[in-house]
Design an enzyme around this catalytic site. Structure first.
Site, PDB file in Angstrom:
ATOM      1  CD  GLU A 180      12.037  14.883  21.186  1.00  0.00           C
ATOM      2  OE1 GLU A 180      12.051  15.536  19.924  1.00  0.00           O
ATOM      3  OE2 GLU A 180      10.578  14.732  21.256  1.00  0.00           O
ATOM      4  CG  ASP A 214      -0.231  -0.126   2.500  1.00  0.00           C
ATOM      5  OD1 ASP A 214       0.970  -0.025   2.499  1.00  0.00           O
ATOM      6  OD2 ASP A 214      -0.940   0.141   3.541  1.00  0.00           O
ATOM      7  CG  HIS A 272      11.471  11.273  13.400  1.00  0.00           C
ATOM      8  ND1 HIS A 272      12.210  11.060  14.709  1.00  0.00           N
ATOM      9  CD2 HIS A 272      10.266  11.895  14.015  1.00  0.00           C
ATOM     10  CE1 HIS A 272      11.436  11.513  15.603  1.00  0.00           C
ATOM     11  NE2 HIS A 272      10.285  12.017  15.204  1.00  0.00           N
ATOM     12  CG  ASP A 273      11.507  15.398  14.779  1.00  0.00           C
ATOM     13  OD1 ASP A 273      10.473  15.100  14.233  1.00  0.00           O
ATOM     14  OD2 ASP A 273      11.682  15.129  16.208  1.00  0.00           O
ATOM     15  CG  ASP A 324       8.133   7.655  20.051  1.00  0.00           C
ATOM     16  OD1 ASP A 324       7.993   8.586  20.923  1.00  0.00           O
ATOM     17  OD2 ASP A 324       8.889   7.806  19.053  1.00  0.00           O
ATOM     18  CG  ASP A 330       7.114  12.953  21.546  1.00  0.00           C
ATOM     19  OD1 ASP A 330       7.878  13.313  20.695  1.00  0.00           O
ATOM     20  OD2 ASP A 330       6.019  13.727  21.394  1.00  0.00           O
TER      21      ASP A 330
HETATM   22  C1  NOJ Z   1       8.827  15.297  18.937  1.00  0.00           C
HETATM   23  C2  NOJ Z   1       8.756  14.366  17.807  1.00  0.00           C
HETATM   24  O1  NOJ Z   1      10.038  13.751  17.337  1.00  0.00           O
HETATM   25  C3  NOJ Z   1       8.089  15.107  16.603  1.00  0.00           C
HETATM   26  O2  NOJ Z   1       8.303  14.214  15.259  1.00  0.00           O
HETATM   27  C4  NOJ Z   1       6.687  15.403  16.862  1.00  0.00           C
HETATM   28  O3  NOJ Z   1       6.242  16.156  15.755  1.00  0.00           O
HETATM   29  C5  NOJ Z   1       6.739  16.333  18.179  1.00  0.00           C
HETATM   30  N1  NOJ Z   1       7.281  15.467  19.320  1.00  0.00           N
HETATM   31  C6  NOJ Z   1       5.072  16.148  18.519  1.00  0.00           C
HETATM   32  O4  NOJ Z   1       4.725  15.025  19.128  1.00  0.00           O
END
Ligand code: NOJ
Length: 548
Positions: A280, A38, A341-342, A115, A217
């Site tokens: 984090e 998908d 990923h950020d 997570d 997170d």
């Molecule tokens: C941190 C995460 O790494 C990020 O990807 C997310 O957008 C924000 N927290 C909000 O949850």
């Protein structure tokens, strides 16, 4: 299915502080491997890829995977907006497949880290649906509700990290709710012990299923200033230049010291299961990050995002490592990371020519390294016009960068959909797919993938590298960083030439001579004992030190 069953899933044999001496790997599940055609990665795809990660002589050698959220979600923020904490989103699979993943991962000696999104839920979560329904329902105080200001506007000037006010008016009850992120992500009221307890119950739910820990997170931001006073203006704000998000400081919605009490509760739960907590934490300062160890009551591994933000210059990186290690609280363990990923892809940030050096550094530093999927093949971002951006955070802003760039499909081969899927992937492969793919790089002994595999194998087989002490020998001021990793009598010297010139170094470390056991730029044939070494531009090497 009865969700409360305490599953008897085989676990990896317990060893104290197992999270110290392995290499961890972040998987962004949407983008790793799609098993059902998908175009979206899923849990079965991860199960199918476990051999790649660990368990055979040709595997990478990964000891734990962290999965970005896989819970049911409207996917406004691709899973960081959870609508049910006790299930799996259908796009990723089912709880049964998740159980299979745990079992199969453990059979591959891979731990699984989930997570934990404890700051906010989705606005579709049943808790929020109930909370917003009336002013006096039993879950009203699970979120943060305030009356409008006298002019009808938001109750104060707090801003969201995703832009605009941190408050949205809910017409049903004519009150505003708080959201540090998007309006679709209402903040939980973590000052309410019932909310903390609900999160603890969720942790038990997954830990009983065999999960080995949580990446937490925004764990430094689980609270807000309960006085609701306005945030001070940011004096450095430049009108018409800076984005509005910089107008006020975030002291009211960032860190509140009481957050450590909540984390300590989470930690006690983790300890019951010999599980790990990875935090984090904002890259504010070394002292700030290290506060989250909290004398053994905090998370075991707060990320060091400062290293990730440090420009790729020997002097600056050397200075950071020196300071970070110097300040590291006794018996605490660092977690270094170069991408996620950020953030920008490592390959985009430091350039292709620096990737081998970065691999050698990350995998020989003190502490537990967290790799980001795809970095082991030097994955760079894909061209993506703004109309195709999917990232909620950036698509509606004036930003010229999107987190999508770092979330492209894992490139397994050079076929049209890079072996990720049989369908058009949710984000396109990049334009370098002919070289940046696993199949191609498995052929070449000089590939980045090959280097990662050799480095992880070396690290897994040498306690000096996985558990040893760290001593900085060259601080980068001359363009070379060098450090010694030692465990009992085993000593490894790591040298990293950040410059574009050849560097000649005399090894005179306490009467020891070195055998080169790995270089980034040449084959890894062990060489004779050397007392001088030439490093090519951007070359790194590992020497085993022995008595003369
Ligand atoms: C941190 C995460 O790494 C990020 O990807 C997310 O957008 C924000 N927290 C909000 O949850």
């Amino acid at each position: 299915m009865n969700q409360d069953i305490n599953f008897l899933i085989p676990s990896v044999p317990q060893s104290p502080k197992w999270w110290r001496n392995i290499v961890m790997y972040q998987i962004y599940p949407r983008s790793f491997k799609d098993s059902n055609g998908d175009g979206i990665g899923d849990l079965q795809g991860i199960i199918d890829s476990l051999d790649y990660l660990n368990g055979s002589s040709n595997s990478l050698g990964i000891g734990a995977i962290w999965l970005s959220p896989v819970y049911p979600s409207p996917m406004f923020d691709h899973g960081y907006d959870v609508s049910d904490y006790r299930n799996i989103d259908p796009s990723f699979g089912t709880l049964t497949i998740f159980n299979r993943l745990i079992e199969a991962a453990h059979q591959h000696s891979i731990r699984v880290i989930m997570d934990l999104v404890a700051n906010h839920t989705s606005d579709q979560h049943p808790w929020f649906i109930k909370s917003r329904a009336s002013r006096n329902n039993s879950l009203r105080d699970w979120y943060v509700w305030r009356d409008p200001a006298p002019d009808g506007g938001p109750p104060n000037n707090w801003l969201s990290y995703f832009g605009g006010s941190a408050w949205t008016l809910d017409k049903t009850t004519n009150q505003y709710y708080l959201h540090k992120f998007a309006p679709q992500q209402p903040d939980l009221n973590n000052w309410n012990p019932k909310v903390n307890q609900a999160l603890v119950d969720i942790m038990h739910f997954w830990l009983k299923r065999g999960v080995d820990g949580f990446r937490m997170d925004v764990v430094d931001r689980l609270l807000f200033d309960p006085t609701f006073k306005d945030a001070p203006c940011n004096l450095a704000y430049k009108k018409n230049v800076d984005p509005q998000v910089k107008k006020f400081d975030f002291s009211k919605t960032y860190y509140q010291p009481e957050v450590h009490q909540i984390i300590a509760v989470f930690r006690r739960v983790l300890d019951l299961y010999d599980a790990v907590g990875i935090g984090e934490v904002e890259a504010r300062s070394i002292d700030f990050i290290q506060r989250f160890y909290d004398h053994g009551r905090g998370v075991q591994l707060p990320f060091d995002f400062l290293l990730l933000k440090t420009p790729w210059e020997a002097k600056k990186i050397g200075a950071h490592l020196k300071m970070y290690e110097k300040k590291l609280p006794r018996s605490s363990w660092p977690m270094y990371v170069l991408g996620n990923h950020d953030k920008e892809r490592l390959a985009d940030r430091i350039g292709k020519h620096n990737l081998k050096l970065a691999a050698l550094m990350l995998l020989t530093l003190h502490g537990t390294p967290m790799m980001y999927y795809g970095d082991e093949i030097g994955l760079a971002s894909m061209p993506l016009s703004k109309d195709k951006w999917q990232d909620a955070y950036t698509k509606n802003t004036k930003s010229d960068w999107t987190r999508d760039y770092s979330r492209g499909p894992m490139q397994w081969n050079s076929s049209k959909y890079v072996g990720f899927s049989t369908h058009v992937p949710w984000l396109p492969p990049n334009e370098f797919k002919n070289e940046q793919n696993v199949q191609e790089q498995e052929k070449g002994p000089n590939s980045i993938l090959h280097l990662y595999k050799s480095l992880i194998k070396l690290r897994n087989n040498h306690r000096s590298l996985s558990e040893g002490t760290f001593e900085l020998i060259y601080d980068g001021s001359e363009g070379v960083i060098g450090y010694l990793r030692s465990f009992r009598t085993e000593k490894m010297l790591i040298l990293l030439n950040f410059t574009s010139t050849i560097k000649q170094l005399r090894l005179k470390h306490k009467g020891l001579l070195g055998t080169v056991i790995m270089r980034t730029h040449t084959h890894n044939n062990p060489q004779d004992l050397v007392c001088t070494i030439h490093l090519k531009p951007k070359e790194g090497c590992i020497l085993k030190l022995e008595k003369n």
